[in-house]
Design a protein around this motif. Structure first.
Motif, PDB file in Angstrom:
ATOM      1  N   UNK A 257      42.029  45.714  34.347  1.00  0.00           N
ATOM      2  CA  UNK A 257      40.930  44.987  34.721  1.00  0.00           C
ATOM      3  C   UNK A 257      39.804  44.952  34.030  1.00  0.00           C
ATOM      4  N   UNK A 258      39.144  43.657  33.744  1.00  0.00           N
ATOM      5  CA  UNK A 258      38.016  43.719  33.157  1.00  0.00           C
ATOM      6  C   UNK A 258      36.934  42.842  34.044  1.00  0.00           C
ATOM      7  N   UNK A 259      35.443  43.010  33.792  1.00  0.00           N
ATOM      8  CA  UNK A 259      34.661  42.233  34.644  1.00  0.00           C
ATOM      9  C   UNK A 259      34.840  40.793  34.118  1.00  0.00           C
ATOM     10  N   UNK A 276      49.240  33.800  40.174  1.00  0.00           N
ATOM     11  CA  UNK A 276      49.209  34.318  41.576  1.00  0.00           C
ATOM     12  C   UNK A 276      50.318  35.400  41.716  1.00  0.00           C
ATOM     13  N   UNK A 277      50.376  35.777  42.947  1.00  0.00           N
ATOM     14  CA  UNK A 277      51.234  37.099  43.164  1.00  0.00           C
ATOM     15  C   UNK A 277      50.415  38.285  43.181  1.00  0.00           C
ATOM     16  N   UNK A 278      51.004  39.362  43.951  1.00  0.00           N
ATOM     17  CA  UNK A 278      50.445  40.685  44.284  1.00  0.00           C
ATOM     18  C   UNK A 278      49.359  41.294  43.022  1.00  0.00           C
ATOM     19  N   UNK A 283      43.732  35.352  39.911  1.00  0.00           N
ATOM     20  CA  UNK A 283      42.576  35.349  38.696  1.00  0.00           C
ATOM     21  C   UNK A 283      43.224  35.119  37.242  1.00  0.00           C
ATOM     22  N   UNK A 284      42.202  34.949  36.328  1.00  0.00           N
ATOM     23  CA  UNK A 284      42.480  34.513  34.936  1.00  0.00           C
ATOM     24  C   UNK A 284      43.172  35.765  34.276  1.00  0.00           C
ATOM     25  N   UNK A 285      44.236  35.390  33.711  1.00  0.00           N
ATOM     26  CA  UNK A 285      44.761  36.480  32.865  1.00  0.00           C
ATOM     27  C   UNK A 285      45.443  36.111  31.663  1.00  0.00           C
ATOM     28  N   UNK A 286      45.379  37.082  30.687  1.00  0.00           N
ATOM     29  CA  UNK A 286      45.783  36.774  29.212  1.00  0.00           C
ATOM     30  C   UNK A 286      46.058  38.157  28.636  1.00  0.00           C
ATOM     31  N   UNK A 287      46.765  37.848  27.504  1.00  0.00           N
ATOM     32  CA  UNK A 287      47.310  39.369  26.652  1.00  0.00           C
ATOM     33  C   UNK A 287      46.814  39.296  25.427  1.00  0.00           C
ATOM     34  N   UNK A 288      46.408  40.546  25.069  1.00  0.00           N
ATOM     35  CA  UNK A 288      45.956  40.739  23.567  1.00  0.00           C
ATOM     36  C   UNK A 288      46.789  41.854  22.657  1.00  0.00           C
ATOM     37  N   UNK A 299      43.131  41.244  33.240  1.00  0.00           N
ATOM     38  CA  UNK A 299      42.706  40.535  34.330  1.00  0.00           C
ATOM     39  C   UNK A 299      41.484  40.221  34.494  1.00  0.00           C
ATOM     40  N   UNK A 300      40.883  39.223  34.944  1.00  0.00           N
ATOM     41  CA  UNK A 300      39.388  39.132  35.091  1.00  0.00           C
ATOM     42  C   UNK A 300      38.976  39.314  36.655  1.00  0.00           C
ATOM     43  N   UNK A 301      38.011  40.127  36.785  1.00  0.00           N
ATOM     44  CA  UNK A 301      38.006  40.496  38.166  1.00  0.00           C
ATOM     45  C   UNK A 301      36.509  39.471  38.570  1.00  0.00           C
ATOM     46  N   UNK A 302      35.743  39.181  38.094  1.00  0.00           N
ATOM     47  CA  UNK A 302      34.682  38.069  38.633  1.00  0.00           C
ATOM     48  C   UNK A 302      35.561  36.704  38.600  1.00  0.00           C
TER      49      UNK A 302
END
Length: 304
Positions: A257-259, A276-278, A283-288, A299-302
């Motif tokens: 999780x990131x802000x 989507x999903x559990x 939320x917005x998500x991406x990989x580095x 995964x963006x928490x805000x």
């Protein structure tokens, strides 16, 4: 204790296994994790990891019975013949809070469930905070089962609320420990905590080094919450063998999780998108890729 869904919290660890059904016998039926999703890996999710060959692979998402929103995701793929745990750069282990670690050693040995215990639980008087054991799972993933007894002077350690609870530390085998520490501190926004030099039994065993060989590690935290242990690896360490287009074998990917994604100076494998999903909850998500080639899914928490 720092709440879940706060900056830096590990919210999932992905493990690759040669047979999803066999792995569920271990993780779901023996460990008692709850299966919350089962589906083929979506093509766009595999692409977001930079692993298009995993599209359509059987996968399952499991959650502790405690309800902690931290998951283990199993993805079926073959284990490369050249893969030997604890000898290559990348995610080396997931550390999981459990109850009654000595009982788990006996239960796993009795079940013969595709797990090899390589470090039996042992009380260490100088470390009264926890008792841990180490094992390899069916995909040659490394797991630490850790029974927490008390907080350390500088960290809050989670006591398990179910027999096998959640991941609370992941271990990174670093190509360059200082560079990895700087990246997670300056780019991802974690806190550099204590560093140690010690006789690291797991590393020495994996590389056939003499007992007493010293290795160094640095802890990364968010406040008092431990997140990553970044380990120096010997000169014999290699890039992890990986079939083209697939996830790294074993401990494959960590989800954190990131802000906010705003201001993150990272190069995404593919642009962020909402999922989507559990695990993702829209939320917005991406990989580095981190400095040692490790896959870190953010995964963006805000909510924007």
């Amino acid at each position: 204790m720092t709440p879940f869904q706060s900056h830096g919290r590990v919210i999932a660890g992905t493990v690759t296994v040669p047979s999803l059904d066999a792995a569920l016998t271990l993780y779901r039926d023996l460990f008692g994790l709850i299966e919350v999703e089962r589906r083929p890996v979506p093509a766009d999710l595999a692409a977001s990891w930079g692993c298009p060959a995993n599209a359509g692979a059987p996968s399952a998402l499991l959650q502790p019975a405690s309800g902690a929103p931290c998951f283990i995701r199993l993805v079926e793929q073959p284990v490369p013949d050249a893969f030997v745990p604890t000898t290559s750069f990348g995610w080396a282990s997931y550390e999981i809070s459990v109850q009654n670690v000595f009982d788990w050693a006996d239960r796993i040995a009795a079940a013969g469930a595709g797990v090899s215990i390589i470090g039996p639980p042992k009380e260490i008087p100088s470390l009264p905070f926890f008792v841990a054991m180490q094992m390899h799972g069916p995909g040659k993933e490394m797991l630490y089962f850790n029974e927490v007894r008390m907080d350390t002077p500088t960290t809050d350690l989670p006591k398990a609320q179910s027999p096998v609870d959640h991941i609370f530390i992941t271990i990174l085998a670093a190509h360059d420990r200082a560079a990895s520490v700087a990246w997670y501190r300056d780019i991802i926004g974690l806190d550099e905590a204590d560093s140690y030099t010690l006789n690291y039994t797991m590393i020495n065993k994996a590389f056939g080094l003499p007992d007493g060989t010293q290795s160094s590690l640095t802890m990364m935290q968010a406040g008092r919450m431990p997140i990553f242990e970044i380990d120096d690896y010997p000169a014999q360490a290699t890039t992890r063998p990986c079939d083209p287009g697939h996830l790294p074998p074993g401990n494959a990917l960590v989800t954190m999780a990131v802000r906010s994604f705003e201001g993150l100076a990272v190069e995404w494998v593919n642009p962020p998108m909402r999922r989507d999903g559990a695990l993702y909850e829209g939320r917005l998500t991406a990989t580095v890729r981190g400095p040692s080639g490790e896959l870190l899914e953010l995964v963006e928490m805000e909510q924007g």
